[in-house]
Every structure is written in C-alpha cells, then in structure tokens.
Write a protein that holds these residues in place. Structure first.
Motif, PDB file in Angstrom:
ATOM      1  N   ILE A 196     -97.503  -5.428 -17.506  1.00 24.18           N
ATOM      2  CA  ILE A 196     -97.503  -6.390 -18.601  1.00 24.18           C
ATOM      3  C   ILE A 196     -96.143  -6.406 -19.278  1.00 24.18           C
ATOM      4  CG2 ILE A 196     -98.390  -6.818 -20.941  1.00 24.18           C
ATOM      5  CD1 ILE A 196    -101.124  -6.077 -19.984  1.00 24.18           C
ATOM      6  N   GLN A 197     -95.607  -5.200 -19.536  1.00 27.73           N
ATOM      7  CA  GLN A 197     -94.332  -5.107 -20.232  1.00 27.73           C
ATOM      8  C   GLN A 197     -93.208  -5.729 -19.402  1.00 27.73           C
ATOM      9  OE1 GLN A 197     -93.841  -1.480 -22.239  1.00 27.73           O
ATOM     10  NE2 GLN A 197     -91.757  -1.831 -22.860  1.00 27.73           N
ATOM     11  N   LYS A 198     -93.268  -5.516 -18.093  1.00 29.88           N
ATOM     12  CA  LYS A 198     -92.225  -6.075 -17.234  1.00 29.88           C
ATOM     13  C   LYS A 198     -92.369  -7.585 -17.080  1.00 29.88           C
ATOM     14  CE  LYS A 198     -91.680  -1.884 -14.444  1.00 29.88           C
ATOM     15  NZ  LYS A 198     -91.924  -1.263 -13.125  1.00 29.88           N
ATOM     16  N   ALA A 199     -93.625  -8.057 -17.001  1.00 27.20           N
ATOM     17  CA  ALA A 199     -93.859  -9.466 -16.705  1.00 27.20           C
ATOM     18  C   ALA A 199     -93.897 -10.345 -17.955  1.00 27.20           C
ATOM     19  CB  ALA A 199     -95.175  -9.618 -15.936  1.00 27.20           C
ATOM     20  N   ALA A 200     -94.105  -9.727 -19.147  1.00 24.08           N
ATOM     21  CA  ALA A 200     -94.236 -10.517 -20.363  1.00 24.08           C
ATOM     22  C   ALA A 200     -92.900 -11.123 -20.758  1.00 24.08           C
ATOM     23  CB  ALA A 200     -94.777  -9.638 -21.496  1.00 24.08           C
ATOM     24  N   LYS A 201     -92.808 -12.426 -20.625  1.00 22.70           N
ATOM     25  CA  LYS A 201     -91.598 -13.137 -21.033  1.00 22.70           C
ATOM     26  C   LYS A 201     -91.927 -14.595 -21.268  1.00 22.70           C
ATOM     27  CE  LYS A 201     -90.193 -13.100 -16.192  1.00 22.70           C
ATOM     28  NZ  LYS A 201     -89.111 -12.747 -15.261  1.00 22.70           N
ATOM     29  N   GLY A 202     -90.992 -15.290 -21.884  1.00 19.48           N
ATOM     30  CA  GLY A 202     -91.214 -16.689 -22.217  1.00 19.48           C
ATOM     31  C   GLY A 202     -91.468 -16.850 -23.707  1.00 19.48           C
ATOM     32  N   LEU A 203     -91.676 -18.095 -24.135  1.00 18.62           N
ATOM     33  CA  LEU A 203     -91.846 -18.414 -25.552  1.00 18.62           C
ATOM     34  C   LEU A 203     -93.328 -18.441 -25.912  1.00 18.62           C
ATOM     35  CD1 LEU A 203     -90.366 -19.163 -28.161  1.00 18.62           C
ATOM     36  CD2 LEU A 203     -90.549 -21.573 -27.466  1.00 18.62           C
ATOM     37  N   LEU A 204     -93.682 -17.679 -26.947  1.00 21.00           N
ATOM     38  CA  LEU A 204     -95.065 -17.588 -27.408  1.00 21.00           C
ATOM     39  C   LEU A 204     -95.205 -18.413 -28.692  1.00 21.00           C
ATOM     40  CD1 LEU A 204     -97.747 -16.059 -26.708  1.00 21.00           C
ATOM     41  CD2 LEU A 204     -97.011 -14.311 -28.350  1.00 21.00           C
ATOM     42  N   HIS A 205     -96.071 -19.439 -28.652  1.00 20.02           N
ATOM     43  CA  HIS A 205     -96.287 -20.312 -29.808  1.00 20.02           C
ATOM     44  C   HIS A 205     -97.492 -19.810 -30.599  1.00 20.02           C
ATOM     45  CE1 HIS A 205     -93.429 -23.472 -28.530  1.00 20.02           C
ATOM     46  NE2 HIS A 205     -93.752 -23.067 -27.317  1.00 20.02           N
ATOM     47  N   ILE A 206     -97.264 -19.426 -31.850  1.00 19.86           N
ATOM     48  CA  ILE A 206     -98.307 -18.826 -32.684  1.00 19.86           C
ATOM     49  C   ILE A 206     -98.455 -19.629 -33.978  1.00 19.86           C
ATOM     50  CG2 ILE A 206     -99.073 -16.734 -33.884  1.00 19.86           C
ATOM     51  CD1 ILE A 206     -97.150 -15.147 -32.075  1.00 19.86           C
ATOM     52  N   SER A 207     -99.699 -19.890 -34.375  1.00 21.94           N
ATOM     53  CA  SER A 207     -99.982 -20.466 -35.684  1.00 21.94           C
ATOM     54  C   SER A 207    -100.703 -19.408 -36.512  1.00 21.94           C
ATOM     55  CB  SER A 207    -100.864 -21.715 -35.552  1.00 21.94           C
ATOM     56  OG  SER A 207    -101.285 -22.163 -36.832  1.00 21.94           O
ATOM     57  N   ALA A 208    -100.328 -19.288 -37.798  1.00 18.24           N
ATOM     58  CA  ALA A 208    -100.926 -18.242 -38.632  1.00 18.24           C
ATOM     59  C   ALA A 208    -100.966 -18.697 -40.084  1.00 18.24           C
ATOM     60  CB  ALA A 208    -100.126 -16.947 -38.499  1.00 18.24           C
ATOM     61  N   PRO A 209    -101.917 -18.143 -40.879  1.00 20.04           N
ATOM     62  CA  PRO A 209    -102.016 -18.503 -42.304  1.00 20.04           C
ATOM     63  C   PRO A 209    -100.758 -18.096 -43.073  1.00 20.04           C
ATOM     64  CG  PRO A 209    -103.981 -17.347 -41.546  1.00 20.04           C
ATOM     65  CD  PRO A 209    -102.968 -17.205 -40.469  1.00 20.04           C
ATOM     66  N   VAL A 210    -100.443 -18.849 -44.111  1.00 21.41           N
ATOM     67  CA  VAL A 210     -99.179 -18.668 -44.830  1.00 21.41           C
ATOM     68  C   VAL A 210     -99.090 -17.305 -45.513  1.00 21.41           C
ATOM     69  CG1 VAL A 210     -97.688 -19.560 -46.656  1.00 21.41           C
ATOM     70  CG2 VAL A 210     -98.917 -21.152 -45.162  1.00 21.41           C
ATOM     71  N   SER A 211     -99.998 -17.012 -46.424  1.00 15.18           N
ATOM     72  CA  SER A 211     -99.892 -15.775 -47.203  1.00 15.18           C
ATOM     73  C   SER A 211    -100.006 -14.540 -46.329  1.00 15.18           C
ATOM     74  CB  SER A 211    -100.963 -15.737 -48.299  1.00 15.18           C
ATOM     75  OG  SER A 211    -100.688 -16.701 -49.291  1.00 15.18           O
ATOM     76  N   PHE A 212    -100.936 -14.571 -45.380  1.00 10.21           N
ATOM     77  CA  PHE A 212    -101.066 -13.409 -44.499  1.00 10.21           C
ATOM     78  C   PHE A 212     -99.760 -13.179 -43.740  1.00 10.21           C
ATOM     79  CE2 PHE A 212    -101.965 -11.259 -40.543  1.00 10.21           C
ATOM     80  CZ  PHE A 212    -102.668 -10.152 -40.991  1.00 10.21           C
ATOM     81  N   SER A 213     -99.146 -14.245 -43.285  1.00  5.82           N
ATOM     82  CA  SER A 213     -97.921 -14.124 -42.495  1.00  5.82           C
ATOM     83  C   SER A 213     -96.762 -13.595 -43.329  1.00  5.82           C
ATOM     84  CB  SER A 213     -97.551 -15.478 -41.894  1.00  5.82           C
ATOM     85  OG  SER A 213     -98.576 -15.951 -41.054  1.00  5.82           O
ATOM     86  N   THR A 214     -96.576 -14.173 -44.527  1.00  9.46           N
ATOM     87  CA  THR A 214     -95.444 -13.748 -45.351  1.00  9.46           C
ATOM     88  C   THR A 214     -95.593 -12.301 -45.804  1.00  9.46           C
ATOM     89  OG1 THR A 214     -96.511 -14.650 -47.337  1.00  9.46           O
ATOM     90  CG2 THR A 214     -94.974 -16.080 -46.165  1.00  9.46           C
ATOM     91  N   LEU A 215     -96.837 -11.826 -45.938  1.00  9.92           N
ATOM     92  CA  LEU A 215     -97.062 -10.460 -46.417  1.00  9.92           C
ATOM     93  C   LEU A 215     -97.139  -9.427 -45.299  1.00  9.92           C
ATOM     94  CD1 LEU A 215     -99.753 -11.216 -49.151  1.00  9.92           C
ATOM     95  CD2 LEU A 215     -97.387 -10.520 -49.551  1.00  9.92           C
ATOM     96  N   HIS A 216     -97.609  -9.828 -44.112  1.00  7.88           N
ATOM     97  CA  HIS A 216     -97.940  -8.807 -43.112  1.00  7.88           C
ATOM     98  C   HIS A 216     -97.449  -9.063 -41.691  1.00  7.88           C
ATOM     99  CE1 HIS A 216    -100.555  -6.959 -46.106  1.00  7.88           C
ATOM    100  NE2 HIS A 216    -101.106  -8.148 -46.308  1.00  7.88           N
TER     101      HIS A 216
END
Length: 302
Positions: free
Chosen positions: A86-106
């Motif tokens: 997984i570590q060797k093969a994991a590459k490319g752009l990962l598109h993530i959507s996340a809540p605002v406050s949770f993201s800015t804090l954590h």
C-alpha cells in the motif's frame, strides 16, 4: 526479548534440525539462537526440543507449537507485505471533502502525518458543511458527522462525536445551573443553523427544537466556533460537539450543563463509493484515519 524473534529462531531450528545451521541462516550466533529457543520454551512453559549431541528432535508439544508458529509468522509476513505494498503503490491526488470546524481544528496534523507516511499522495481538501455528492462532485472520500441514513455509499465510522450543552461559568453564575431542560431560557440559546432538531425525542432536544422555532431575537450561525466564542463571552448557552468545545471545557472557559440529558452520540464517518477495488491512495487514507484520533478521541479528554 522479542517474541517474534524467539518464534522465528524456534521455527528455523525445527526446520533445519540444528542450532548451528539455524544460526547460519539467521546470520547470528549459535548461543543467541539457543537463548531465543530457551526463552520461547519458558514463555510457553513446555519443552519444545529433545537435544542430543548429534541431532535436535521436536517433542510432541514442539510439533504442535510448530504449526501455530508457522501460521503466526506467515500472517505477520502477509500483513507486512500488505501495508508495504500500500505504501509503495499509494500515489496520485486524493480529493477529500470535510466539515469546516472539524477540519480547521483537527485535520491539519492528520494531513501532515499522512503526507509524511505517503509522500506520493497529493491531497486536495475542500471544506464545506453542506452534504456533498461524493460521486457527482468527484470526491474520493468525504468526512461526515451525524447519524447516517442507509445508502449505496460505504460509511466507515472513524470516531464517536458527542454533543454537549454548555455555557460560561459567568453565565451559569448569573442565571443558575438548570436541572431540567424546561428551565432553559429560550432567548439565550445560541443556535447552530445546520442542526437537525427532528432526529431525537430526547427532552433536551425537544426544548431546543421549540427554542429554534420561536426565538427570533437570539443568535444563530452556521459556524460552531463563532457560537462557542459567544458562549465563552457569556452571551448564552450552546449545544456543540466536543471536538469544538473540548479545549474550552478543559481550560474552564465553558462548563457542561444537564449532563443527565446528553443526546445520543453521533459519529464521524468516512464515506466513499465502493467497498471493493479501492484505489491504494484511498485505502491508505482510510486505514490511516481509522485509528488516528484515539478511542475515546483525544478531544474528549477534558
């Protein structure tokens, strides 16, 4: 002494029938291999070999132990290969959507640590409190908070999310600590705009639902951090997740109220389209985030 090393020494001696040959294969000393095997026997409380000057023979217990040890070592080997691939093969752009406050804090520390472990994976993070369409909008994964309804999407629970009612010590000193939701002052409720008040019949939720419908002179906002700041200033009380108010509670800037009426715990979920054939970059992210925040999560340590 490492149990896997003692187990590996035992299996090698058993397969080659010799401590000397096992030491050569493991590129170590005969004395250390003997020490490992003796330690393994002590751990199990049984004799694994009958030793003579010419040959080493497995005891009956040794025969039984050998099968278990081989299975364990094979499983460890498979696990190491799995995550190594997984570590060797994991590459490319990962598109993530996340809540605002949770993201800015954590999320910033998590993304930083994830990038250190998987440097070939790029991250495009979009912060939004709206419910995005994972497939239509082209996201690999979205983080959602709440009680999720059944759908064709896969949802993996990452952490529990507690909602607590709280206010500043100055507010509680001025207006008193309520013993029942009916004692709350409706006009002092600092309301989160996106809260769904129809999901629970909890007595506290019933009162807050009525407050949200009748209170036209209070404060409402679509950002929990702003509401928390208002509560800390003594302007009213809030119902917010502990991932927002946990630090303020820890510092004594806020105090919880009506703990006996705490609402049902929600969850932080990673939501993605398919369970099978996950892209390595997505599988790596799901595995990484699954244990990152702790159990219970660190923001509940107040």
């Amino acid at each position: 002494m490492d149990r896997l090393e003692t187990m590996k020494a035992f299996v090698t001696v058993a397969e080659l029938g010799s401590f000397t040959k096992a030491a050569e294969k493991l590129a170590t000393s005969n004395q250390l291999v003997s020490k490992y095997v003796s330690q393994f026997e002590e751990q199990l409380g049984v004799r694994l070999f009958n030793r003579t000057t010419r040959r080493v023979h497995l005891t009956q217990e040794g025969e039984q132990c050998l099968q278990h040890a081989i299975h364990i070592l094979d499983s460890v080997h498979d696990m190491e290969n799995h995550f190594g691939e997984i570590q060797k093969a994991a590459k490319g752009l990962l598109h993530i959507s996340a809540p605002v406050s949770f993201s800015t804090l954590h999320l910033a520390p998590l993304i930083r640590d994830f990038k250190k472990q998987y440097p070939e994976v790029g991250v495009n993070l979009e912060l939004s409190d709206r419910k995005v369409d994972v497939i239509e909008e082209g996201f690999d994964v979205t983080l959602r908070i709440g009680h999720l309804k059944s759908s064709s999407l896969i949802a993996k629970k990452i952490a529990p999310v507690r909602l607590v009612l709280c206010a500043s010590p100055s507010y509680i000193e001025k207006y008193g600590a309520p013993t029942h939701p009916e004692e709350l002052n409706n006009s002092h409720f600092l309301r989160y705009s996106y809260m769904d008040y129809s999901t629970s019949e909890n007595p506290l939720m019933k009162v807050l639902r009525a407050s949200s419908q009748s209170n036209q002179s209070g404060l409402a906002a679509n950002n929990g951090e702003m509401l928390m700041a208002a509560a800390i200033a003594g302007e009213g009380y809030i119902l917010q997740p502990t991932f927002i108010v946990g630090e303020a509670l820890k510092q004594g800037k806020l105090k919880t109220m009506l703990n006996n009426f705490e609402l049902e715990t929600m969850g932080l979920y990673a939501v993605y389209p398919h369970r099978k054939l996950l892209a390595p970059k997505l599988r790596a992210f799901i595995d990484f985030i699954s244990s990152y925040f702790g159990d219970p999560p660190y923001w509940d340590h107040y």
